[in-house]
Design an enzyme around this catalytic site. Structure first.
Site, PDB file in Angstrom:
ATOM      1  CD  GLU A  81      -1.574  -0.573   3.568  1.00 39.54           C
ATOM      2  OE1 GLU A  81      -2.166   0.500   3.714  1.00 39.54           O
ATOM      3  OE2 GLU A  81      -1.715  -1.510   4.366  1.00 39.54           O
ATOM      4  NE  ARG A 120       9.166   3.545   9.779  1.00 36.87           N
ATOM      5  CZ  ARG A 120       8.046   2.924  10.145  1.00 36.87           C
ATOM      6  NH1 ARG A 120       8.082   1.752  10.742  1.00 36.87           N
ATOM      7  NH2 ARG A 120       6.867   3.456   9.892  1.00 36.87           N
ATOM      8  CG  PHE A 125       4.234   2.699  15.993  1.00 42.01           C
ATOM      9  CD1 PHE A 125       5.281   3.424  16.542  1.00 42.01           C
ATOM     10  CD2 PHE A 125       4.360   2.231  14.694  1.00 42.01           C
ATOM     11  CE1 PHE A 125       6.435   3.694  15.818  1.00 42.01           C
ATOM     12  CE2 PHE A 125       5.518   2.495  13.957  1.00 42.01           C
ATOM     13  CZ  PHE A 125       6.544   3.219  14.525  1.00 42.01           C
TER      14      PHE A 125
HETATM   15  N1  RBF Z   1       1.578   0.113  10.042  1.00 42.28           N
HETATM   16  C1  RBF Z   1       2.123  -0.410  11.169  1.00 42.28           C
HETATM   17  O1  RBF Z   1       1.438  -1.103  11.895  1.00 42.28           O
HETATM   18  N2  RBF Z   1       3.429  -0.176  11.511  1.00 42.28           N
HETATM   19  C2  RBF Z   1       4.245   0.607  10.759  1.00 42.28           C
HETATM   20  O2  RBF Z   1       5.414   0.779  11.105  1.00 42.28           O
HETATM   21  C3  RBF Z   1       3.692   1.213   9.572  1.00 42.28           C
HETATM   22  N3  RBF Z   1       4.435   2.039   8.815  1.00 42.28           N
HETATM   23  C4  RBF Z   1       3.878   2.603   7.703  1.00 42.28           C
HETATM   24  C5  RBF Z   1       4.641   3.464   6.912  1.00 42.28           C
HETATM   25  C6  RBF Z   1       4.109   4.052   5.777  1.00 42.28           C
HETATM   26  C7  RBF Z   1       4.944   4.980   4.942  1.00 42.28           C
HETATM   27  C8  RBF Z   1       2.756   3.782   5.418  1.00 42.28           C
HETATM   28  C9  RBF Z   1       2.157   4.419   4.196  1.00 42.28           C
HETATM   29  C10 RBF Z   1       1.995   2.926   6.203  1.00 42.28           C
HETATM   30  C11 RBF Z   1       2.540   2.318   7.321  1.00 42.28           C
HETATM   31  N4  RBF Z   1       1.794   1.447   8.112  1.00 42.28           N
HETATM   32  C12 RBF Z   1       2.333   0.912   9.243  1.00 42.28           C
HETATM   33  C13 RBF Z   1       0.514   0.919   7.615  1.00 42.28           C
HETATM   34  C14 RBF Z   1      -0.733   1.534   8.186  1.00 42.28           C
HETATM   35  O3  RBF Z   1      -1.075   0.866   9.389  1.00 42.28           O
HETATM   36  C15 RBF Z   1      -1.821   1.317   7.124  1.00 42.28           C
HETATM   37  O4  RBF Z   1      -1.458   2.017   5.936  1.00 42.28           O
HETATM   38  C16 RBF Z   1      -3.180   1.746   7.609  1.00 42.28           C
HETATM   39  O5  RBF Z   1      -3.597   0.893   8.617  1.00 42.28           O
HETATM   40  C17 RBF Z   1      -4.196   1.737   6.470  1.00 42.28           C
HETATM   41  O6  RBF Z   1      -4.213   0.529   5.781  1.00 42.28           O
HETATM   42 MG    MG Z   2      -5.177   1.836   2.053  1.00 42.10          MG
END
Ligand code: RBF
Ligand code: MG
Ligand code: ADP
Length: 168
Positions: A81, A120, A125
């Protein structure tokens, strides 16, 4: 395990996820279809946060990309995504609740994605505020890395700029 090397190119229509990116975080992500990415390429992907470029109808965007299980939420299925980052002079660049890009709805449209580099690991979190801070930092890094005009950056921007031929 992944044996994939960068850049990694894929294309897919934009599918629906849980809707959390916009609603919970203010950071919408365009979810790709596992079936359309293809099993072999999908299987070669390892979870992590990456940077690269996305192409939508011939327009090229910087992309901060999540590959994995969103461990803050604990998804059962791996997703790919990208969050598409508009240019700083575009009014859509600061349109979301946390000051990030909102482009409008493009579900069903064809998206090209080039993953150029790793940022990373994905992390669980404690609380959405911390996740938002981390993602905003990834977006900042993505913008900086995408501005370094290496040969690969130029090449991948050019690939993303070519519209998807739906007959192929
Ligand atoms: N979700 C996590 O649970 N941990 C992460 O470290 C994390 N880093 C992300 C970094 C980026 C650049 C993006 C775009 C999304 C990240 N997400 C992460 C995903 C996020 O939870 C997810 O996009 C939303 O829940 C919507 O699907
Ligand atoms: Mg999405
Ligand atoms: P979902 O869980 O269905 O992917 P999101 O809340 O992540 O829902 O929102 C993603 C949708 O928002 C995308 O499919 C697209 O139609 C739209 N969108 C708007 N702006 C952006 C952007 N900057 N990056 C990615 N998708 C965006």
């Amino acid at each position: 395990m992944s044996s994939a090397s960068f850049p990694l190119r894929m294309q897919s229509s934009v599918v629906r996820g849980f809707g959390r990116g916009s609603r919970d975080l203010g950071i919408p992500t365009a979810n790709l279809s596992r079936a359309e990415i293809g099993d072999a390429l999908f299987a070669s992907l390892s979870p992590g946060i990456f940077w690269g470029f996305a192409g939508l109808n011939g327009d090229v965007y910087k992309a901060a990309i999540s590959v994995g299980y969103n461990p803050t939420y604990g998804n059962a299925e791996m997703t790919v995504e990208p969050h598409l980052v508009a240019r700083s002079d575009d009014e859509r660049r600061a349109a979301s609740s946390c000051g990030e890009t909102v482009l409008g709805d493009f579900y069903g449209e064809q998206l090209k994605l080039s993953i150029v580099g790793y940022i990373r690991p994905e992390l669980p979190f404690e609380g959405l505020d911390k996740l938002i801070v981390a993602i905003k930092n990834d977006i900042k890094k993505t913008e900086e890395l995408c501005d370094i005009e290496t040969a690969i950056v130029k090449q991948e921007k050019e690939w993303c700029a070519v519209r998807v031929d739906k007959s192929s």
